[in-house]
Design a protein around this motif. Sequence first.
Motif, mmCIF file in Angstrom:
data_model
loop_
_atom_site.group_PDB
_atom_site.id
_atom_site.type_symbol
_atom_site.label_atom_id
_atom_site.label_comp_id
_atom_site.label_asym_id
_atom_site.label_seq_id
_atom_site.Cartn_x
_atom_site.Cartn_y
_atom_site.Cartn_z
ATOM 1 N N ASP A 61 0.735 -1.405 0.047
ATOM 2 C CA ASP A 61 0.081 -0.216 0.058
ATOM 3 C C ASP A 61 1.002 1.152 0.269
ATOM 4 N N ASN A 62 2.060 1.271 -0.513
ATOM 5 C CA ASN A 62 3.029 2.270 -0.635
ATOM 6 C C ASN A 62 2.821 3.733 -1.382
ATOM 7 N N ASN A 63 1.941 3.302 -2.693
ATOM 8 C CA ASN A 63 1.437 4.516 -3.411
ATOM 9 C C ASN A 63 0.559 5.365 -2.311
ATOM 10 N N ALA A 64 -0.616 4.442 -1.368
ATOM 11 C CA ALA A 64 -1.204 5.560 -1.391
ATOM 12 C C ALA A 64 -1.230 5.718 0.592
ATOM 13 N N TYR A 65 0.132 5.161 1.043
ATOM 14 C CA TYR A 65 0.296 5.869 2.432
ATOM 15 C C TYR A 65 1.498 7.690 1.660
ATOM 16 N N VAL A 66 2.425 6.825 0.498
ATOM 17 C CA VAL A 66 2.781 8.388 0.461
ATOM 18 C C VAL A 66 2.079 9.123 -0.076
ATOM 19 N N ALA A 67 0.724 9.233 -1.119
ATOM 20 C CA ALA A 67 -0.531 9.519 -1.181
ATOM 21 C C ALA A 67 -1.083 10.491 -0.372
ATOM 22 N N GLU A 68 -0.633 9.769 0.961
ATOM 23 C CA GLU A 68 -1.243 10.797 2.318
ATOM 24 C C GLU A 68 -0.755 11.727 2.779
ATOM 25 N N ALA A 69 0.980 11.674 2.376
ATOM 26 C CA ALA A 69 2.129 12.436 3.012
ATOM 27 C C ALA A 69 1.917 13.550 2.397
ATOM 28 N N VAL A 70 1.846 13.559 1.313
ATOM 29 C CA VAL A 70 2.025 14.256 0.103
ATOM 30 C C VAL A 70 0.430 15.109 0.088
ATOM 31 N N ALA A 71 -0.458 14.724 0.843
ATOM 32 C CA ALA A 71 -1.380 15.661 1.228
ATOM 33 C C ALA A 71 -1.185 16.238 2.830
ATOM 34 N N LEU A 280 11.240 21.307 -12.902
ATOM 35 C CA LEU A 280 10.662 20.074 -13.265
ATOM 36 C C LEU A 280 9.825 20.584 -12.076
ATOM 37 N N LEU A 281 9.213 20.431 -11.237
ATOM 38 C CA LEU A 281 8.540 20.620 -10.288
ATOM 39 C C LEU A 281 7.573 21.984 -10.832
ATOM 40 N N ALA A 282 7.820 22.424 -11.043
ATOM 41 C CA ALA A 282 7.527 24.235 -11.198
ATOM 42 C C ALA A 282 6.399 23.597 -12.860
ATOM 43 N N ARG A 283 6.707 22.737 -13.317
ATOM 44 C CA ARG A 283 6.150 23.379 -14.116
ATOM 45 C C ARG A 283 5.276 21.547 -15.106
ATOM 46 N N TYR A 284 5.634 20.428 -14.012
ATOM 47 C CA TYR A 284 5.064 19.300 -14.001
ATOM 48 C C TYR A 284 4.345 18.745 -12.689
ATOM 49 N N GLY A 285 4.822 19.412 -11.436
ATOM 50 C CA GLY A 285 3.779 19.403 -10.436
ATOM 51 C C GLY A 285 2.619 20.187 -10.173
ATOM 52 N N THR A 286 1.604 19.151 -10.277
ATOM 53 C CA THR A 286 0.323 20.036 -9.654
ATOM 54 C C THR A 286 -0.581 19.214 -8.445
ATOM 55 N N ASN A 287 0.108 18.660 -7.646
ATOM 56 C CA ASN A 287 -0.334 18.552 -5.936
ATOM 57 C C ASN A 287 -0.365 20.142 -4.951
ATOM 58 N N GLU A 288 0.017 20.962 -5.244
ATOM 59 C CA GLU A 288 0.478 21.581 -4.432
ATOM 60 C C GLU A 288 -1.048 22.708 -4.198
#
Length: 288
Positions: A61-71, A280-288
């Motif tokens: 479930d690491n994808n889900a855990y990382v997504a929670e950390a990002v949020a 790269l994140l400024a161009r592609y990052g969408t989770n801010e």
Amino acid sequence: MTDLEPTVVDSHCHVWQRWPYEPPVPDPLDRAVAAQLIYEMDAHGVSAATIVSANIGGNDDNNAYVAEAVADHPGRLFQLADFDSHWSSTYHVAGAARRLSDLCDQLEPVGITHYLQREDDGWFTSDEGASVFEVATERGLLVSLAASWRWYRSLLSVSDRFPAVPIVLHHLGGLRPHELDYPEQLEALRQLAARPNLFVKVSGWRYASSSPHEYPYPDVIDTLRFLYESFGTRLCWGSNYPVERPFTTYQQTMNLLRRHADFITDADRSLILGGTMAQLLARYGTNE
């Protein structure tokens, strides 16, 4: 050179709910959690990090855990979601484009991580491989690849066909200077360096060293020099935290560039330590 660059971005680190590696550690439920990474980032002036998800070692479930950390840490943590890596049952089987679209709809990562087996199975030049990069183009994804040099000749065609997709290679481009085929490794990576959408993470030095505990890895410095001469500022520092903890501290992974690579100019070092990935994140990052 100042001790702290204006923007420092960790291009390669991990977080897990459970420590995934052997031998066992006394704190398996705490050693690799997101709070530990944030602590290290705060302590060392790191502005942001791209977390390489890896569904390994009891962490399906690491994808889900990382997504929670990002949020929980918007603008500081960004996810490179584990997609069809070689330990998964869907590795290089039909339906990759649909699986990737579904993953993006669910998690909204800035990119994907794809761990490849050692030998090239032709996936990059197959319709399935192309379909993944078509989705990556449409979705504006970064593609983070763990690959041996044996894949790099076929990766040339993908980078040419999908020039809008930034492809970031793990751990010094997979170079292993102590191996007999090192000249072939260099030539394969040298060809990739001519593609402007190819980047390399300055991370995981001990994988390239014949003595993984011998910081600051003098046998790897010439490899970094080659990468710098070939890719310039398309290099991105990564800590490989917390996997590197038995070998180097978080600070030492930065000091490999700050103190032990005097052939890199101060301006370029600042970009490698964070500026390039920040762009790269400024161009592609969408989770801010």
